[in-house]
Design an enzyme around this catalytic site. Structure first.
Site, mmCIF file in Angstrom:
data_model
loop_
_atom_site.group_PDB
_atom_site.id
_atom_site.type_symbol
_atom_site.label_atom_id
_atom_site.label_comp_id
_atom_site.label_asym_id
_atom_site.label_seq_id
_atom_site.Cartn_x
_atom_site.Cartn_y
_atom_site.Cartn_z
ATOM 1 N N SER A 290 0.847 -1.188 0.000
ATOM 2 C CA SER A 290 0.000 0.000 0.000
ATOM 3 C C SER A 290 0.885 1.240 0.000
ATOM 4 O O SER A 290 2.047 1.162 -0.430
ATOM 5 C CB SER A 290 -0.961 -0.029 1.198
ATOM 6 N N ASN A 291 0.383 2.359 0.447
ATOM 7 C CA ASN A 291 1.169 3.595 0.455
ATOM 8 C C ASN A 291 0.727 4.463 1.629
ATOM 9 O O ASN A 291 -0.154 4.078 2.392
ATOM 10 C CB ASN A 291 1.004 4.319 -0.885
ATOM 11 N N ASP A 292 1.316 5.631 1.755
ATOM 12 C CA ASP A 292 1.099 6.471 2.939
ATOM 13 C C ASP A 292 -0.147 7.343 2.898
ATOM 14 O O ASP A 292 -0.358 8.149 3.805
ATOM 15 C CB ASP A 292 2.316 7.391 3.153
ATOM 16 N N ARG B 114 -8.011 2.002 1.730
ATOM 17 C CA ARG B 114 -7.509 2.001 3.111
ATOM 18 C C ARG B 114 -7.349 3.424 3.641
ATOM 19 O O ARG B 114 -6.749 4.269 3.006
ATOM 20 C CB ARG B 114 -6.151 1.284 3.166
#
Ligand code: CTP
Ligand code: CA
Length: 228
Positions: free
Chosen positions: A33-35, A61
């Site tokens: 995923s990522n921030d 998310r």
């Protein structure tokens, strides 16, 4: 509030917002995923609703709580593919699409049904490109007003303008996430908004709620007079 919304600058308009970071499964307990925190997208959804729009929020998310306003339709998704499916299924009845989500560019080629057990000293994960949601919709754009985001760590103006053209967008919101007070997880942002002719709005550090209002005001001005 109801009466204000009925004559709000976006009343009668259908606004779709994507938010958060997509989750690309490796196995049932692991993912890429990522921030992205989802804050910007959720702020846009609230602001659009306050301006009278009918709002659908497609959220990957995020740590954000569901919007308190039951009139905002919340659709939860996980992967880039599921976000694409949800956006496409609502595309024909959409007036404004705002893609604040951070969509993974690559996903694992294979996603295991059972937890992967450790074995050798190294492990290679093969990744394949995801579909670019904005780019594919930009190609079939009819009357929809398309807004993209470009989170960069340098040369934000250059990359944002390139994405605006490549994806056939009406506006792009550029921010340099390496600047303090901008980008992922913060409650503030520092953005510059461009259209095909160049810079439209350069905002000083502002709350994400304020950035959302300014962005939607611009969009409302630009689509007003256009009846569908
Ligand atoms: N986007 C999308 N689908 C993807 C990747 C990105 O719809 N598979 C959208 C994002 O939601 C954002 C915009 O495209 O609104 C720009 O995303 P960004 O990651 O900055 O651009 P990329 O084209 O993916 O380029 P790069 O990551 O190489 O900078
Ligand atoms: Ca990307």
């Amino acid at each position: 509030i109801q009466a204000d919304r009925a004559k709000g600058p976006l009343s009668g308009k259908k606004v779709m917002v994507t938010a958060g970071g997509t989750v690309e499964r490796i196995d049932p307990v692991r993912y890429i995923s990522n921030d992205s925190s989802g804050k910007m997208g959720f702020a846009i959804a609230r602001a659009a609703r306050a301006m009278g729009a009918e709002v659908t929020l497609i959220a990957a998310r995020t740590d954000e709580a569901p919007p308190q306003d039951p009139e905002i339709t919340l659709v939860r998704v996980e992967s880039a593919q599921s976000m694409l499916d949800e956006v496409v299924s609502r595309w024909n009845s959409c007036d404004i699409l705002i893609k604040a989500a951070a969509v993974a560019d690559y996903r694992p080629k294979h996603s295991a049904d059972a937890k992967i057990k450790k074995s050798g000293d190294t492990m290679t994960l093969e990744l394949v490109k995801t579909t670019d949601i904005l780019e594919s919709l930009g190609k079939v754009k009819d009357n929809q007003f398309l807004i993209g985001f470009a989170a960069e760590t340098g040369n934000a103006e250059y990359y944002a303008k390139d994405k605006l053209v490549r994806k056939n967008l009406d506006l792009i919101v550029a921010n340099d996430v390496s600047r303090e007070g901008a980008g992922f997880g913060t409650d503030t942002n520092i953005v510059s908004i461009y259209d095909a002719d160049g810079l439209v709005l350069d905002l000083p550090i502002s709350s994400k709620d304020e950035v959302a209002r300014r962005l939607l005001t611009l969009a409302a001005e630009r689509i007003s007079g256009v009846t569908r």
